[in-house]
Structures are given as C-alpha cells and as structure tokens.
Design an enzyme around this catalytic site. Sequence first.
Site, PDB file in Angstrom:
ATOM      1  N   LYS A  41      66.997  20.177  -7.128  1.00  0.00           N
ATOM      2  CA  LYS A  41      67.817  18.949  -7.118  1.00  0.00           C
ATOM      3  C   LYS A  41      68.567  18.881  -5.795  1.00  0.00           C
ATOM      4  O   LYS A  41      69.207  19.851  -5.396  1.00  0.00           O
ATOM      5  CB  LYS A  41      68.805  19.031  -8.291  1.00  0.00           C
ATOM      6  CG  LYS A  41      69.385  17.697  -8.712  1.00  0.00           C
ATOM      7  CD  LYS A  41      70.146  17.856 -10.014  1.00  0.00           C
ATOM      8  CE  LYS A  41      71.282  16.850 -10.114  1.00  0.00           C
ATOM      9  NZ  LYS A  41      72.194  17.131 -11.228  1.00  0.00           N
ATOM     10  N   ARG A  90      83.752  12.417 -21.683  1.00  0.00           N
ATOM     11  CA  ARG A  90      84.435  11.245 -21.132  1.00  0.00           C
ATOM     12  C   ARG A  90      84.381  10.048 -22.079  1.00  0.00           C
ATOM     13  O   ARG A  90      85.358   9.377 -22.305  1.00  0.00           O
ATOM     14  CB  ARG A  90      83.802  10.844 -19.792  1.00  0.00           C
ATOM     15  CG  ARG A  90      84.116  11.807 -18.690  1.00  0.00           C
ATOM     16  CD  ARG A  90      83.282  11.553 -17.485  1.00  0.00           C
ATOM     17  NE  ARG A  90      81.880  11.789 -17.758  1.00  0.00           N
ATOM     18  CZ  ARG A  90      80.933  11.903 -16.852  1.00  0.00           C
ATOM     19  NH1 ARG A  90      81.222  11.764 -15.589  1.00  0.00           N
ATOM     20  NH2 ARG A  90      79.690  12.142 -17.200  1.00  0.00           N
ATOM     21  N   SER A 127      81.018  12.811 -10.364  1.00  0.00           N
ATOM     22  CA  SER A 127      80.741  13.258  -8.987  1.00  0.00           C
ATOM     23  C   SER A 127      79.836  12.256  -8.272  1.00  0.00           C
ATOM     24  O   SER A 127      80.008  11.984  -7.084  1.00  0.00           O
ATOM     25  CB  SER A 127      80.047  14.627  -9.007  1.00  0.00           C
ATOM     26  OG  SER A 127      80.870  15.588  -9.601  1.00  0.00           O
TER      27      SER A 127
END
Length: 159
Positions: A41, A90, A127
């Site tokens: 990644k 979240r 992020s």
Amino acid sequence: MRRVVCPGSFDPVTNGHVDIVARASLIYDEVIVAVLHNPSKSALFTVDERVELLRKVTGKHPNVRVQKFDGLIVDFCRANDISAIVKGLRAVTDFDYEMQMAQMNYNQAGVETLFMTTNPLYAFLSSSLVKEFAKYGGDVSKLVPEQVLEALDGRLSRS
Ligand code: PNS
C-alpha cells in the site's frame, strides 16, 4: 498487567487517534500503538516516519509504546501478550467493517476488540482527508498535532 493494542496505518496520526490512545492509556496499564507496515500500500510517510511521529505525539504518556508490525494483528497480540485491541468508532459507517474484523480476530485467536466512541470533535476526521486537504492547501492545523503539521508541510512542499 492489562496490555492493549491500538493498531492502524497512522498515515499520518491525527488528533482523533491521539485522543483514543490517550483515553486508553488512562484505563489500561500499557497501550501499544502498532503501526502497520504494508509495503503493497503506498503511503505518504514511511512506517519508520509514522512510528517516529507517533512517539513524539504520545511521548507525554509514560505507559504508551509505539512499534511497527507486519502480518496479522492477532499474531502481534500473541507475540506481545496482548489480550485486547482498542479501536475508535467514528460513525455507523465504520461499524460493519470494524465488527467483521473484530469477529474474525476473536474467531481466529480469541483476541477481543473494545470500541471507544470517538470524541465528537473528531468524528469526521480521517488520515486520508487530512492528506487530501493538506495537499491542496486546506487548513488542517486543528486536526493534527503540530509535529504532524510540520511533517505534512515538509513532505507536500517537496512533491
Ligand atoms: O488505520 P487503518 O488502515 O484503518 O488500520 C487497519 C488495521 C491496520 C487495524 C487492520 O487493517 C489490521 O489489523 N491489519 C493487519 C492485518 C490483519 O490482521 N488483517 C486481518 C484483520 S481481521
């Protein structure tokens, strides 16, 4: 010793991550922040840079350690005598995937996952969005620690 792990990519660490780690450090004897090294990644910061930034921003918590890992988080837990993973949730959008991972980790290794609700101040924060806004000149100064802001400025002004 109640030792837990907060795993993630942390590319880069945000105020939302710092909030979860700090709150976990008040509840458990030791919190290990485990930074995933995933060479397949592409990341803005190398795993060592992410570890370094996390060490700087969690330095005031004496029971927090930062380490990198690769492979499965449950193997990291076994190797480090960790019985539970702590994650921030979240919104409902996080829920499906987080629950799937939590159940898989419990099924495979008996490792529990404990969810903490994110501080509402950071419920929208990720992020990826920080990187996108920083890249195009957005103001992320209230969303990441100062050291991360400096690192973002340095990295993005060079690209
Ligand atoms: O910050 P992220 O990228 O959302 O964190 C995801 C992370 C690193 C916690 C998760 O992908 C993970 O635990 N990866 C390690 C590999 C693994 O154990 N995969 C199986 C999860 S059920």
